[in-house]
Design a protein around this motif. Sequence first.
Motif, PDB file in Angstrom:
ATOM      1  N   GLU A 181       0.826  -1.208   0.000  1.00  0.00           N
ATOM      2  CA  GLU A 181       0.000   0.000   0.000  1.00  0.00           C
ATOM      3  C   GLU A 181       0.862   1.260   0.000  1.00  0.00           C
ATOM      4  OE1 GLU A 181      -3.766   1.836   2.537  1.00  0.00           O
ATOM      5  OE2 GLU A 181      -2.562   0.214   3.386  1.00  0.00           O
ATOM      6  N   THR A 182       1.905   1.298   0.793  1.00  0.00           N
ATOM      7  CA  THR A 182       2.791   2.456   0.877  1.00  0.00           C
ATOM      8  C   THR A 182       3.475   2.732  -0.463  1.00  0.00           C
ATOM      9  OG1 THR A 182       3.214   1.949   3.183  1.00  0.00           O
ATOM     10  CG2 THR A 182       4.745   3.456   2.118  1.00  0.00           C
ATOM     11  N   VAL A 183       4.002   1.698  -1.099  1.00  0.00           N
ATOM     12  CA  VAL A 183       4.695   1.871  -2.377  1.00  0.00           C
ATOM     13  C   VAL A 183       3.735   2.341  -3.458  1.00  0.00           C
ATOM     14  CG1 VAL A 183       5.969   0.664  -4.191  1.00  0.00           C
ATOM     15  CG2 VAL A 183       6.514   0.221  -1.807  1.00  0.00           C
ATOM     16  N   LEU A 184       2.535   1.783  -3.486  1.00  0.00           N
ATOM     17  CA  LEU A 184       1.549   2.200  -4.500  1.00  0.00           C
ATOM     18  C   LEU A 184       1.092   3.639  -4.267  1.00  0.00           C
ATOM     19  CD1 LEU A 184      -0.618  -1.019  -4.979  1.00  0.00           C
ATOM     20  CD2 LEU A 184       1.158  -0.094  -6.485  1.00  0.00           C
ATOM     21  N   LYS A 185       0.922   4.043  -2.995  1.00  0.00           N
ATOM     22  CA  LYS A 185       0.538   5.422  -2.716  1.00  0.00           C
ATOM     23  C   LYS A 185       1.626   6.397  -3.151  1.00  0.00           C
ATOM     24  CE  LYS A 185      -2.698   4.915   1.111  1.00  0.00           C
ATOM     25  NZ  LYS A 185      -2.917   5.069   2.562  1.00  0.00           N
ATOM     26  N   ASP A 186       2.892   6.013  -2.917  1.00  0.00           N
ATOM     27  CA  ASP A 186       4.013   6.857  -3.337  1.00  0.00           C
ATOM     28  C   ASP A 186       4.023   7.008  -4.863  1.00  0.00           C
ATOM     29  OD1 ASP A 186       4.746   7.148  -0.723  1.00  0.00           O
ATOM     30  OD2 ASP A 186       6.415   5.700  -0.819  1.00  0.00           O
ATOM     31  N   ALA A 187       3.723   5.921  -5.586  1.00  0.00           N
ATOM     32  CA  ALA A 187       3.693   5.972  -7.050  1.00  0.00           C
ATOM     33  C   ALA A 187       2.578   6.878  -7.553  1.00  0.00           C
ATOM     34  CB  ALA A 187       3.534   4.579  -7.616  1.00  0.00           C
ATOM     35  N   ILE A 188       1.432   6.814  -6.890  1.00  0.00           N
ATOM     36  CA  ILE A 188       0.291   7.652  -7.285  1.00  0.00           C
ATOM     37  C   ILE A 188       0.607   9.123  -7.018  1.00  0.00           C
ATOM     38  CG2 ILE A 188      -2.117   8.225  -6.748  1.00  0.00           C
ATOM     39  CD1 ILE A 188      -2.527   5.187  -6.259  1.00  0.00           C
TER      40      ILE A 188
END
Length: 192
Positions: A181-188
Amino acid sequence: MPSVDIKVDLSSLKNLVEEIKKIQNKVRNKAVRTALNKGAKIFVKAARNKAKEPPRIQPRGKNGKIIRKKMIKLSKTLSKSIDVRVKQFRTTGNAYAIIGPKRRAGRTVKGEIKVPSKYAHLVEFGTAPHPIGKGSITSEALIKNGRGFKSVGGIHPGARPKPFMRPAYDTSRSAMLNQIETVLKDAIEGQS
């Protein structure tokens, strides 16, 4: 050979999945692979620690200590071989992580190469009593052919299961999902 499929339900990350569908394919694919890889590394670390635990056998007789040392070496080899590979379909963008012992990792013990991918399932699930020795054949073959026991040797008593993958998944599941979740939020956020 027994296999275990562990599927992670991402329904708790539904809003995040909808947001990530809006960004460019190339960036999205890289973000998904990175997220899966980082999340799976947490699971790999837990599985390695679980597989590294020494076997719970009591040394018996003259060679009991030698057997224990050999088993500890093999558990270290198994532990070191556990790794992750992330695969992604080009057309759909769906990705998955394969976690387990590497096929080409191994160690030579008394002139014999021990490859963890060939015995990891036996450690995880244990073994039933079976014939051992020169010319041993399985009990299924004995029953099918109706022949007597033709093995020079005896019967192996079997081995108790020493699970390392499933307990590692159970302990690291929430940390894996949080990392993804953290990595995907950073990408967004990086795309916005």
